[in-house]
Design a protein around this motif. Structure first.
Motif, PDB file in Angstrom:
ATOM      1  N   ARG A   1       7.388 -46.807 -25.719  1.00 15.13           N
ATOM      2  CA  ARG A   1       6.166 -46.197 -25.206  1.00 15.13           C
ATOM      3  C   ARG A   1       6.405 -44.748 -24.806  1.00 15.13           C
ATOM      4  O   ARG A   1       5.552 -43.885 -25.006  1.00 15.13           O
ATOM      5  CB  ARG A   1       5.640 -46.982 -24.008  1.00 15.13           C
ATOM      6  N   GLN A   2       7.559 -44.464 -24.240  1.00 10.46           N
ATOM      7  CA  GLN A   2       7.883 -43.093 -23.846  1.00 10.46           C
ATOM      8  C   GLN A   2       8.000 -42.183 -25.066  1.00 10.46           C
ATOM      9  O   GLN A   2       7.534 -41.040 -25.047  1.00 10.46           O
ATOM     10  CB  GLN A   2       9.188 -43.078 -23.046  1.00 10.46           C
ATOM     11  N   VAL A   3       8.625 -42.709 -26.122  1.00  7.23           N
ATOM     12  CA  VAL A   3       8.757 -41.927 -27.359  1.00  7.23           C
ATOM     13  C   VAL A   3       7.384 -41.664 -27.965  1.00  7.23           C
ATOM     14  O   VAL A   3       7.073 -40.540 -28.381  1.00  7.23           O
ATOM     15  CB  VAL A   3       9.664 -42.665 -28.362  1.00  7.23           C
ATOM     16  N   ILE A   4       6.556 -42.681 -28.021  1.00  2.52           N
ATOM     17  CA  ILE A   4       5.217 -42.535 -28.594  1.00  2.52           C
ATOM     18  C   ILE A   4       4.390 -41.545 -27.784  1.00  2.52           C
ATOM     19  O   ILE A   4       3.675 -40.702 -28.345  1.00  2.52           O
ATOM     20  CB  ILE A   4       4.515 -43.907 -28.662  1.00  2.52           C
TER      21      ILE A   4
ATOM     22  N   VAL B   1       3.037 -38.351 -30.168  1.00  2.00           N
ATOM     23  CA  VAL B   1       1.614 -38.202 -30.511  1.00  2.00           C
ATOM     24  C   VAL B   1       1.063 -36.853 -30.053  1.00  2.00           C
ATOM     25  O   VAL B   1       0.521 -36.092 -30.872  1.00  2.00           O
ATOM     26  CB  VAL B   1       0.780 -39.369 -29.952  1.00  2.00           C
ATOM     27  N   PRO B   2       1.178 -36.465 -28.783  1.00  2.00           N
ATOM     28  CA  PRO B   2       0.695 -35.130 -28.400  1.00  2.00           C
ATOM     29  C   PRO B   2       1.563 -34.008 -28.954  1.00  2.00           C
ATOM     30  O   PRO B   2       1.065 -32.922 -29.245  1.00  2.00           O
ATOM     31  CB  PRO B   2       0.739 -35.155 -26.868  1.00  2.00           C
ATOM     32  N   GLY B   3       2.864 -34.290 -29.130  1.00  2.00           N
ATOM     33  CA  GLY B   3       3.762 -33.260 -29.642  1.00  2.00           C
ATOM     34  C   GLY B   3       3.413 -32.817 -31.047  1.00  2.00           C
ATOM     35  O   GLY B   3       3.328 -31.615 -31.334  1.00  2.00           O
ATOM     36  N   TYR B   4       3.167 -33.774 -31.929  1.00  2.00           N
ATOM     37  CA  TYR B   4       2.825 -33.418 -33.300  1.00  2.00           C
ATOM     38  C   TYR B   4       1.390 -32.923 -33.412  1.00  2.00           C
ATOM     39  O   TYR B   4       1.063 -32.163 -34.326  1.00  2.00           O
ATOM     40  CB  TYR B   4       3.086 -34.602 -34.230  1.00  2.00           C
TER      41      TYR B   4
ATOM     42  N   LYS C   1      -4.554 -43.259 -30.194  1.00  2.00           N
ATOM     43  CA  LYS C   1      -5.140 -44.308 -29.361  1.00  2.00           C
ATOM     44  C   LYS C   1      -5.384 -45.578 -30.159  1.00  2.00           C
ATOM     45  O   LYS C   1      -5.073 -46.693 -29.694  1.00  2.00           O
ATOM     46  CB  LYS C   1      -6.452 -43.796 -28.758  1.00  2.00           C
ATOM     47  N   ALA C   2      -5.946 -45.430 -31.360  1.00  2.00           N
ATOM     48  CA  ALA C   2      -6.312 -46.592 -32.165  1.00  2.00           C
ATOM     49  C   ALA C   2      -5.085 -47.321 -32.712  1.00  2.00           C
ATOM     50  O   ALA C   2      -5.056 -48.555 -32.745  1.00  2.00           O
ATOM     51  CB  ALA C   2      -7.216 -46.158 -33.321  1.00  2.00           C
ATOM     52  N   VAL C   3      -4.082 -46.579 -33.150  1.00  2.00           N
ATOM     53  CA  VAL C   3      -2.924 -47.186 -33.816  1.00  2.00           C
ATOM     54  C   VAL C   3      -1.814 -47.548 -32.832  1.00  2.00           C
ATOM     55  O   VAL C   3      -1.198 -48.621 -32.946  1.00  2.00           O
ATOM     56  CB  VAL C   3      -2.389 -46.246 -34.909  1.00  2.00           C
ATOM     57  N   TYR C   4      -1.557 -46.686 -31.860  1.00  3.17           N
ATOM     58  CA  TYR C   4      -0.434 -46.901 -30.956  1.00  3.17           C
ATOM     59  C   TYR C   4      -0.864 -47.170 -29.519  1.00  3.17           C
ATOM     60  O   TYR C   4      -0.005 -47.310 -28.640  1.00  3.17           O
ATOM     61  CB  TYR C   4       0.500 -45.694 -30.988  1.00  3.17           C
ATOM     62  N   ASP C   5      -2.158 -47.230 -29.291  1.00  5.14           N
ATOM     63  CA  ASP C   5      -2.693 -47.519 -27.967  1.00  5.14           C
ATOM     64  C   ASP C   5      -2.125 -46.584 -26.895  1.00  5.14           C
ATOM     65  O   ASP C   5      -1.742 -47.018 -25.807  1.00  5.14           O
ATOM     66  CB  ASP C   5      -2.427 -48.979 -27.577  1.00  5.14           C
ATOM     67  N   VAL C   6      -2.054 -45.290 -27.220  1.00  4.55           N
ATOM     68  CA  VAL C   6      -1.579 -44.333 -26.224  1.00  4.55           C
ATOM     69  C   VAL C   6      -2.619 -44.249 -25.111  1.00  4.55           C
ATOM     70  O   VAL C   6      -3.825 -44.345 -25.353  1.00  4.55           O
ATOM     71  CB  VAL C   6      -1.351 -42.938 -26.845  1.00  4.55           C
ATOM     72  N   PRO C   7      -2.175 -44.089 -23.872  1.00  4.97           N
ATOM     73  CA  PRO C   7      -3.132 -44.044 -22.762  1.00  4.97           C
ATOM     74  C   PRO C   7      -3.927 -42.749 -22.766  1.00  4.97           C
ATOM     75  O   PRO C   7      -3.472 -41.722 -23.242  1.00  4.97           O
ATOM     76  CB  PRO C   7      -2.228 -44.136 -21.526  1.00  4.97           C
TER      77      PRO C   7
ATOM     78  N   ALA D   1      -1.632 -35.640 -18.777  1.00  7.95           N
ATOM     79  CA  ALA D   1      -3.025 -36.091 -18.729  1.00  7.95           C
ATOM     80  C   ALA D   1      -3.185 -37.465 -19.382  1.00  7.95           C
ATOM     81  O   ALA D   1      -3.979 -38.296 -18.917  1.00  7.95           O
ATOM     82  CB  ALA D   1      -3.931 -35.074 -19.410  1.00  7.95           C
ATOM     83  N   MET D   2      -2.429 -37.710 -20.436  1.00  8.87           N
ATOM     84  CA  MET D   2      -2.488 -39.013 -21.082  1.00  8.87           C
ATOM     85  C   MET D   2      -1.930 -40.099 -20.165  1.00  8.87           C
ATOM     86  O   MET D   2      -2.441 -41.221 -20.123  1.00  8.87           O
ATOM     87  CB  MET D   2      -1.731 -38.970 -22.407  1.00  8.87           C
ATOM     88  N   ALA D   3      -0.875 -39.756 -19.425  1.00  6.66           N
ATOM     89  CA  ALA D   3      -0.265 -40.728 -18.519  1.00  6.66           C
ATOM     90  C   ALA D   3      -0.999 -40.825 -17.187  1.00  6.66           C
ATOM     91  O   ALA D   3      -0.737 -41.731 -16.392  1.00  6.66           O
ATOM     92  CB  ALA D   3       1.193 -40.357 -18.270  1.00  6.66           C
ATOM     93  N   GLY D   4      -1.910 -39.883 -16.932  1.00  2.00           N
ATOM     94  CA  GLY D   4      -2.665 -39.907 -15.686  1.00  2.00           C
ATOM     95  C   GLY D   4      -1.941 -39.276 -14.518  1.00  2.00           C
ATOM     96  O   GLY D   4      -2.283 -39.538 -13.359  1.00  2.00           O
ATOM     97  N   THR D   5      -0.947 -38.423 -14.808  1.00  2.00           N
ATOM     98  CA  THR D   5      -0.143 -37.813 -13.742  1.00  2.00           C
ATOM     99  C   THR D   5      -0.330 -36.300 -13.647  1.00  2.00           C
ATOM    100  O   THR D   5       0.439 -35.645 -12.949  1.00  2.00           O
ATOM    101  CB  THR D   5       1.349 -38.118 -13.970  1.00  2.00           C
TER     102      THR D   5
END
Length: 229
Positions: free
Chosen positions: A35-38, A42-45, A107-113, A195-199
């Motif tokens: 999950r940390q890698v994803i 996702v935002p990195g690329y 979000k759809a494929v990897y369910d990123v928060p 922002a994705m992690a809510g922190t």
């Protein structure tokens, strides 16, 4: 919609890279580590590939110069900044749509928060403004399409490497960690991740926003300083 090059650089290639690198770097990891890698990839690329819009921006302005459009506009009362805004705004729409599609894919494929959606949306707008601002400055400076492609690759890939989009910043040597903070990619990536992690705290959001907006404004000013040819 008719430009297949934009579809390739903006949507198809980043999705391919995202899927490929997540598959490689999450192999053998437990769920927490994956999950940390994803959450980094996702935002990195997304941040890395939005920079490739600069190729299309440079091609557009060079085409205007080649057919004599810029010279004809220079002989009219049209202000330079209105012409540049006309070349700038359409690509803002494209980049913003690109960011939204890539994040929704994650979000759809990897369910990123998406814990702070409003801040994510605002960061997407600021990233769009920054990238296209740099692209506008690049467009008025390059003389050929090949030069535009080369400089775009240096900015996109070099910034991704130094900004921590490929390797986490805390795993880089201390010298490169200091250098990374001069890269707009670093600030955008950190903002999106938090922002994705809510922190993402409001103070950090303001800092990231000011950096991205400042670079975008600087790009527009540099483009204005270049007279119509």
């Amino acid at each position: 919609m008719q430009d297949r090059g934009i579809w390739f650089w903006a949507i198809i290639l980043p999705i391919i890279f995202t899927v490929l690198f997540i598959s490689v770097f999450t192999s053998g990891l437990n769920e927490t580590e994956s999950r940390q890698v994803i959450l980094s990839i996702v935002p990195g690329y997304t941040v890395m590939f939005v920079f490739f819009i600069m190729i299309s921006m440079a091609e557009s302005l060079l085409k205007d110069q080649k057919i004599g459009m810029v010279a004809r506009i220079a002989s009219t009362p049209l202000s330079n900044h209105f012409y540049l805004l006309g070349k700038w705004i359409p690509y803002m729409y494209i980049v913003f749509i690109q960011i939204v599609i890539l994040l929704l894919f994650g979000k759809a494929v990897y369910d990123v928060p998406m814990e702070q959606p409003l801040l994510l949306m605002m960061l997407a707008i600021f990233l769009t403004f920054m990238v296209t601002g740099i692209g506008l400055a690049l467009s008025v400076m390059v003389k050929t399409t090949n030069m535009g492609i080369a400089l775009t690759q240096v900015i996109a890939l070099g910034g991704a490497l130094l900004g921590g989009l490929w390797v986490p910043v805390d795993m880089m040597p201390e010298f490169l960690q200091a250098v990374s903070r001069f890269m707009p990619q670093y600030w955008a990536h950190q903002g999106f991740q938090d922002a994705m992690a809510g922190t993402l705290k409001m103070a950090d959001f303001m800092k990231v926003s000011l950096v991205l907006l400042g670079i975008g404004v600087a790009g527009f000013i540099l483009a204005l300083l270049r007279p119509k040819q």
